[in-house]
Design a protein around this motif. Structure first.
Motif, PDB file in Angstrom:
ATOM      1  N   SER A 128       0.838  -1.276   0.313  1.00 42.27           N
ATOM      2  CA  SER A 128       0.080   0.245  -0.226  1.00 42.27           C
ATOM      3  C   SER A 128       1.220   0.964  -0.196  1.00 42.27           C
ATOM      4  O   SER A 128       1.945   1.112   0.960  1.00 42.27           O
ATOM      5  CB  SER A 128      -0.834   0.148   1.383  1.00 42.27           C
ATOM      6  N   VAL A 129       0.215   2.371  -0.655  1.00 35.88           N
ATOM      7  CA  VAL A 129       0.802   3.366  -0.795  1.00 35.88           C
ATOM      8  C   VAL A 129       0.683   4.587   0.570  1.00 35.88           C
ATOM      9  O   VAL A 129       1.366   5.589   0.787  1.00 35.88           O
ATOM     10  CB  VAL A 129       0.545   4.219  -1.540  1.00 35.88           C
ATOM     11  N   ASN A 130       0.830   3.797   1.396  1.00 37.21           N
ATOM     12  CA  ASN A 130      -0.466   4.667   2.388  1.00 37.21           C
ATOM     13  C   ASN A 130       0.898   4.455   3.995  1.00 37.21           C
ATOM     14  O   ASN A 130       1.187   5.099   4.674  1.00 37.21           O
ATOM     15  CB  ASN A 130      -1.645   3.751   3.706  1.00 37.21           C
ATOM     16  N   PHE A 131       1.986   3.544   3.572  1.00 38.23           N
ATOM     17  CA  PHE A 131       3.028   3.663   4.762  1.00 38.23           C
ATOM     18  C   PHE A 131       4.300   4.413   4.164  1.00 38.23           C
ATOM     19  O   PHE A 131       4.425   5.868   3.180  1.00 38.23           O
ATOM     20  CB  PHE A 131       3.726   1.505   3.974  1.00 38.23           C
ATOM     21  N   CYS A 132       4.984   4.817   4.840  1.00 37.52           N
ATOM     22  CA  CYS A 132       5.887   5.397   4.211  1.00 37.52           C
ATOM     23  C   CYS A 132       6.894   4.826   3.538  1.00 37.52           C
ATOM     24  O   CYS A 132       7.709   4.136   4.202  1.00 37.52           O
ATOM     25  CB  CYS A 132       6.834   6.344   6.058  1.00 37.52           C
ATOM     26  N   PHE A 133       7.979   5.507   2.670  1.00 34.12           N
ATOM     27  CA  PHE A 133       8.889   5.102   1.888  1.00 34.12           C
ATOM     28  C   PHE A 133      10.186   5.967   1.890  1.00 34.12           C
ATOM     29  O   PHE A 133       9.819   7.458   2.362  1.00 34.12           O
ATOM     30  CB  PHE A 133       8.515   5.564   0.241  1.00 34.12           C
ATOM     31  N   CYS A 134      11.785   5.771   2.123  1.00 34.58           N
ATOM     32  CA  CYS A 134      12.740   7.032   1.675  1.00 34.58           C
ATOM     33  C   CYS A 134      13.152   5.716   0.398  1.00 34.58           C
ATOM     34  O   CYS A 134      13.586   5.339   0.048  1.00 34.58           O
ATOM     35  CB  CYS A 134      13.717   6.065   2.839  1.00 34.58           C
ATOM     36  N   ILE A 135      13.786   6.869  -0.326  1.00 31.12           N
ATOM     37  CA  ILE A 135      13.757   6.791  -1.994  1.00 31.12           C
ATOM     38  C   ILE A 135      15.650   7.574  -2.273  1.00 31.12           C
ATOM     39  O   ILE A 135      16.298   8.092  -1.718  1.00 31.12           O
ATOM     40  CB  ILE A 135      13.452   7.562  -2.446  1.00 31.12           C
ATOM     41  N   THR A 136      15.842   6.141  -2.432  1.00 30.56           N
ATOM     42  CA  THR A 136      17.674   6.532  -2.898  1.00 30.56           C
ATOM     43  C   THR A 136      18.072   6.165  -4.209  1.00 30.56           C
ATOM     44  O   THR A 136      17.594   5.366  -5.072  1.00 30.56           O
ATOM     45  CB  THR A 136      18.993   5.920  -1.991  1.00 30.56           C
ATOM     46  N   ILE A 137      19.203   6.892  -4.925  1.00 30.83           N
ATOM     47  CA  ILE A 137      19.369   6.870  -6.116  1.00 30.83           C
ATOM     48  C   ILE A 137      20.820   6.425  -6.179  1.00 30.83           C
ATOM     49  O   ILE A 137      21.626   7.511  -5.724  1.00 30.83           O
ATOM     50  CB  ILE A 137      19.020   7.599  -7.200  1.00 30.83           C
ATOM     51  N   THR A 138      20.832   5.336  -6.327  1.00 31.49           N
ATOM     52  CA  THR A 138      22.694   4.679  -6.309  1.00 31.49           C
ATOM     53  C   THR A 138      23.154   4.990  -7.291  1.00 31.49           C
ATOM     54  O   THR A 138      22.823   4.475  -9.055  1.00 31.49           O
ATOM     55  CB  THR A 138      23.200   3.831  -5.896  1.00 31.49           C
ATOM     56  N   ALA A 139      24.819   5.682  -7.982  1.00 32.24           N
ATOM     57  CA  ALA A 139      24.895   5.943  -9.098  1.00 32.24           C
ATOM     58  C   ALA A 139      26.466   5.140  -9.389  1.00 32.24           C
ATOM     59  O   ALA A 139      27.067   4.960  -8.149  1.00 32.24           O
ATOM     60  CB  ALA A 139      25.604   7.187  -9.235  1.00 32.24           C
ATOM     61  N   ASN A 156      30.209   3.536  -5.582  1.00 34.34           N
ATOM     62  CA  ASN A 156      29.088   3.498  -5.832  1.00 34.34           C
ATOM     63  C   ASN A 156      28.576   4.877  -5.203  1.00 34.34           C
ATOM     64  O   ASN A 156      29.440   5.073  -4.244  1.00 34.34           O
ATOM     65  CB  ASN A 156      28.275   2.774  -5.687  1.00 34.34           C
ATOM     66  N   ILE A 157      28.021   6.085  -5.847  1.00 37.78           N
ATOM     67  CA  ILE A 157      27.549   7.407  -5.289  1.00 37.78           C
ATOM     68  C   ILE A 157      25.926   6.972  -5.183  1.00 37.78           C
ATOM     69  O   ILE A 157      25.024   6.701  -6.136  1.00 37.78           O
ATOM     70  CB  ILE A 157      27.714   8.366  -5.596  1.00 37.78           C
ATOM     71  N   THR A 158      25.426   7.211  -3.471  1.00 32.60           N
ATOM     72  CA  THR A 158      24.143   7.255  -3.183  1.00 32.60           C
ATOM     73  C   THR A 158      23.995   8.870  -3.024  1.00 32.60           C
ATOM     74  O   THR A 158      24.332   9.137  -1.987  1.00 32.60           O
ATOM     75  CB  THR A 158      23.917   5.774  -2.305  1.00 32.60           C
ATOM     76  N   SER A 159      22.527   8.824  -3.618  1.00 35.02           N
ATOM     77  CA  SER A 159      21.773  10.167  -3.473  1.00 35.02           C
ATOM     78  C   SER A 159      21.011  10.411  -0.981  1.00 35.02           C
ATOM     79  O   SER A 159      21.450   9.502  -1.169  1.00 35.02           O
ATOM     80  CB  SER A 159      20.334  10.502  -3.893  1.00 35.02           C
ATOM     81  N   HIS A 160      20.906  11.463  -0.643  1.00 36.36           N
ATOM     82  CA  HIS A 160      20.193  11.763  -0.052  1.00 36.36           C
ATOM     83  C   HIS A 160      19.508  10.876  -0.077  1.00 36.36           C
ATOM     84  O   HIS A 160      18.817  11.024  -0.869  1.00 36.36           O
ATOM     85  CB  HIS A 160      20.287  13.194   0.750  1.00 36.36           C
ATOM     86  N   PRO A 161      19.065  10.331   0.950  1.00 37.37           N
ATOM     87  CA  PRO A 161      17.068   9.666   1.174  1.00 37.37           C
ATOM     88  C   PRO A 161      16.557  11.020   1.312  1.00 37.37           C
ATOM     89  O   PRO A 161      16.307  11.905   1.565  1.00 37.37           O
ATOM     90  CB  PRO A 161      17.510   8.963   2.402  1.00 37.37           C
ATOM     91  N   ARG A 162      14.651  11.180   0.240  1.00 38.09           N
ATOM     92  CA  ARG A 162      13.863  11.530   0.782  1.00 38.09           C
ATOM     93  C   ARG A 162      13.086  10.717   0.929  1.00 38.09           C
ATOM     94  O   ARG A 162      12.901   9.144   0.794  1.00 38.09           O
ATOM     95  CB  ARG A 162      13.900  12.486  -0.401  1.00 38.09           C
ATOM     96  N   CYS A 163      12.077  10.642   2.077  1.00 35.40           N
ATOM     97  CA  CYS A 163      11.515  10.585   3.050  1.00 35.40           C
ATOM     98  C   CYS A 163      10.188  10.696   2.843  1.00 35.40           C
ATOM     99  O   CYS A 163      10.306  11.986   3.257  1.00 35.40           O
ATOM    100  CB  CYS A 163      12.361  10.297   4.834  1.00 35.40           C
ATOM    101  N   GLN A 164       9.535  10.063   2.544  1.00 31.98           N
ATOM    102  CA  GLN A 164       7.664  11.260   2.278  1.00 31.98           C
ATOM    103  C   GLN A 164       6.753   9.574   2.621  1.00 31.98           C
ATOM    104  O   GLN A 164       6.857   7.969   2.567  1.00 31.98           O
ATOM    105  CB  GLN A 164       7.521  11.306   1.150  1.00 31.98           C
ATOM    106  N   SER A 165       5.361   9.817   2.591  1.00 33.29           N
ATOM    107  CA  SER A 165       4.416   8.846   2.632  1.00 33.29           C
ATOM    108  C   SER A 165       4.758   8.515   1.267  1.00 33.29           C
ATOM    109  O   SER A 165       4.275   9.531   0.486  1.00 33.29           O
ATOM    110  CB  SER A 165       2.919   9.868   3.316  1.00 33.29           C
ATOM    111  N   GLY A 166       3.498   7.719   0.944  1.00 36.12           N
ATOM    112  CA  GLY A 166       3.609   6.981  -0.737  1.00 36.12           C
ATOM    113  C   GLY A 166       2.223   7.834  -1.083  1.00 36.12           C
ATOM    114  O   GLY A 166       2.761   7.699  -2.228  1.00 36.12           O
ATOM    115  N   ARG A 167       1.737   8.360  -0.186  1.00 38.39           N
ATOM    116  CA  ARG A 167       0.371   8.543  -0.950  1.00 38.39           C
ATOM    117  C   ARG A 167       0.636  10.638  -1.481  1.00 38.39           C
ATOM    118  O   ARG A 167       0.081  11.267  -2.172  1.00 38.39           O
ATOM    119  CB  ARG A 167      -0.541   9.123   0.463  1.00 38.39           C
ATOM    120  N   THR A 168       2.186  11.316  -1.309  1.00 43.45           N
ATOM    121  CA  THR A 168       2.106  12.192  -1.396  1.00 43.45           C
ATOM    122  C   THR A 168       1.877  12.317  -3.078  1.00 43.45           C
ATOM    123  O   THR A 168       2.186  13.277  -3.486  1.00 43.45           O
ATOM    124  CB  THR A 168       3.657  12.398  -0.458  1.00 43.45           C
ATOM    125  N   GLU A 169       2.695  11.424  -3.629  1.00 43.73           N
ATOM    126  CA  GLU A 169       2.969  11.338  -5.060  1.00 43.73           C
ATOM    127  C   GLU A 169       2.184   9.810  -5.989  1.00 43.73           C
ATOM    128  O   GLU A 169       2.789  10.027  -6.956  1.00 43.73           O
ATOM    129  CB  GLU A 169       4.583  11.201  -5.148  1.00 43.73           C
TER     130      GLU A 169
END
Length: 463
Positions: free
Chosen positions: A118-129, A135-148
């Motif tokens: 469910s998108v009702n949970f919270c997610f933290c999103i990162t991108i690893t290059a 390997n370089i990983t972006s700073h995490p962005r954390c939010q409820s899935g419902r935000t987007e």
């Protein structure tokens, strides 16, 4: 905004900021830190997948890994207690459960499956290059899935007219509960943003308008009376980060009738006057166009009276007028009279149109000046004139007939406002025909003035 801030803080508390996330690049004292990949945005599809886009960093990259970390959503009753724990101990909360959804790509966008989450949970999103040596990983962005979240399309069940509200339709919609990550209480409190798309029958360009939806049945009052509309509905969650859902199915509905909004165009023709001053009058009118009739006209009504309010008793053929009638005839006694015409449908009666007829002893106001009529082709005449000098007019009437049909009483006419001093006439015009064309100025309660008449051929065939 307060509700969204609470959700973000709840996510951060549950996530513990960077806890359990992949590490960023190691510290390098000899070089400036490389620019990390920058997350642009994501689109969550409830229980299905998440697609994210990002900007590349400075480091040459072979491919990227999108990591979407699921964090256990904190219960709202635990939120304030968690805040106190953080403040008092400065210890980050560890989630009781986490899971990571990933995808790898050489591009700068990627779609990771959510496997029914469910998108009702919270997610933290990162991108690893990934590159050949680091390997370089972006700073995490954390939010409820419902935000987007992109909500699934809903079903528009009905679009119905509203009794006594001819410019409104009542729309009813539904959704599949398992596919829609909003509770009914959230819809009632305005977390759902909505738009409708509508197009009237016979039109090709649709309009899109924002509407307030707080229930599965809601009223929209943006329409014309007695018009068939095709309507669609879409939603999004709260703010602009959430994209619009796909449009619903199309649903048709017709608005109710309203009283006609304008009087019919009204004119008269004096056919003959006897030696006692009695006049045989033909009253003429044009059907109301649909956008003015606001429904199906059922009947017309004619009344005539003198200045002293004496009402005519014998209306001849002007009684019980059907909706198909566009003329009638009656006898008017000598003196000054006025006749009024109204159109009625199931919702009410139009404003009245009124014409005045002078008594025999009254002087006629002046006629228009400098009238010309020229053939345009076999079936059109261009008529022009100049308004009388030093007289205020309420408009003009142009009428015309084929001279050889004069006894057949086929009179065509057009009523114009005072700003019009030209008219191209095509109705009833035939090739090689001679026409008598007249223009009269209207002077309110003084009636019509003298007429100016010219004779003209559509194609010069004689004199």
């Amino acid at each position: 905004m307060e509700r969204r801030s609470a959700v973000v803080w709840s996510c951060l508390l549950g996530v513990g900021l960077t806890l359990a996330l992949p590490p960023a690049c190691p510290f390098n004292s000899s070089k400036a830190d490389p620019r990390l990949p920058q997350l642009i945005g994501c689109v969550f599809l409830h229980r299905y997948n998440v697609t994210c886009r990002w900007e590349a960093g400075d480091t040459p990259t072979t491919d990227y890994t999108l990591q979407v970390h699921l964090m256990l959503a904190l219960q709202s009753s635990f939120f304030h207690q968690a805040v106190r724990v953080l403040i008092s101990s400065s210890v980050l909360l560890r989630p009781k459960k986490q899971h990571t959804f990933t995808c790898t790509t050489s591009d700068t966008s990627c779609t990771a499956r959510l496997d029914g989450t469910s998108v009702n949970f919270c997610f933290c999103i990162t991108i690893t290059a990934h590159s050949h040596n680091q390997n370089i990983t972006s700073h995490p962005r954390c939010q409820s899935g419902r935000t987007e979240v992109m909500l699934s399309p809903v079903t528009l069940k009905s679009s119905q007219s509203v009794n006594g509200r001819p410019r409104c339709l009542n729309l009813t919609w539904s959704y599949i509960l398992s596919d829609f990550p909003l509770a009914g209480s959230e819809i009632k409190t305005g977390d759902l943003k909505s738009q409708i798309e509508f197009v009237a029958q016979g039109q090709f360009s649709a309009q899109v308008e924002t509407v307030n939806v707080t229930n599965k049945s809601f009223l929209v009052c943006l329409f014309r009376p007695d018009t068939l509309y095709t309507v669609r509905l879409r939603h999004r969650y709260m703010g602009p980060e959430s994209p619009w859902s796909p449009w619903s199915n199309a649903c048709q509905g017709r608005t109710g009738e309203d009283a006609p909004s304008a009087a019919p165009a009204f004119w008269r023709r004096v056919k003959q006057t006897d030696k006692n001053g009695w006049r045989f009058i033909s009253l003429l009118w044009k059907p109301l166009p649909r956008f003015l009739s606001n429904g199906r006209v059922l009947f017309f009504n004619v009344t005539c009276q003198t200045e002293s309010a004496q009402v005519l008793t014998d209306y001849g053929s002007c009684k019980d007028l059907h909706h198909t009638n566009t003329s009638c005839s009656l006898l008017l006694p000598p003196g000054r009279w006025s006749c009024a015409l109204t159109a009625s449908n199931s919702a009410g009666t139009s404003p009245e149109a009124r014409i005045w007829l002078r008594g025999a002893s009254e002087t006629e106001p002046p006629a228009p000046r400098q009238m010309t009529a020229n053939p345009l082709d076999d079936s059109g005449l261009d008529v022009r004139w100049t308004a009388p000098v030093d007289w205020s007019t309420g408009g003009f009437v142009v009428d015309w007939f084929a001279v050889r049909e004069k006894n057949g009483s086929i009179l065509y006419w057009e009523r114009l406002n005072s700003s019009c001093t030209a008219l191209v006439i095509t109705e009833g015009i035939k090739p090689m025909e001679r026409y008598a064309v007249s223009v009269k100025a209207l002077y309110g309660e003084r009636g019509a003035g003298q007429n100016t008449t010219v004779h003209i051929y559509t194609r010069q065939g004689g004199t």
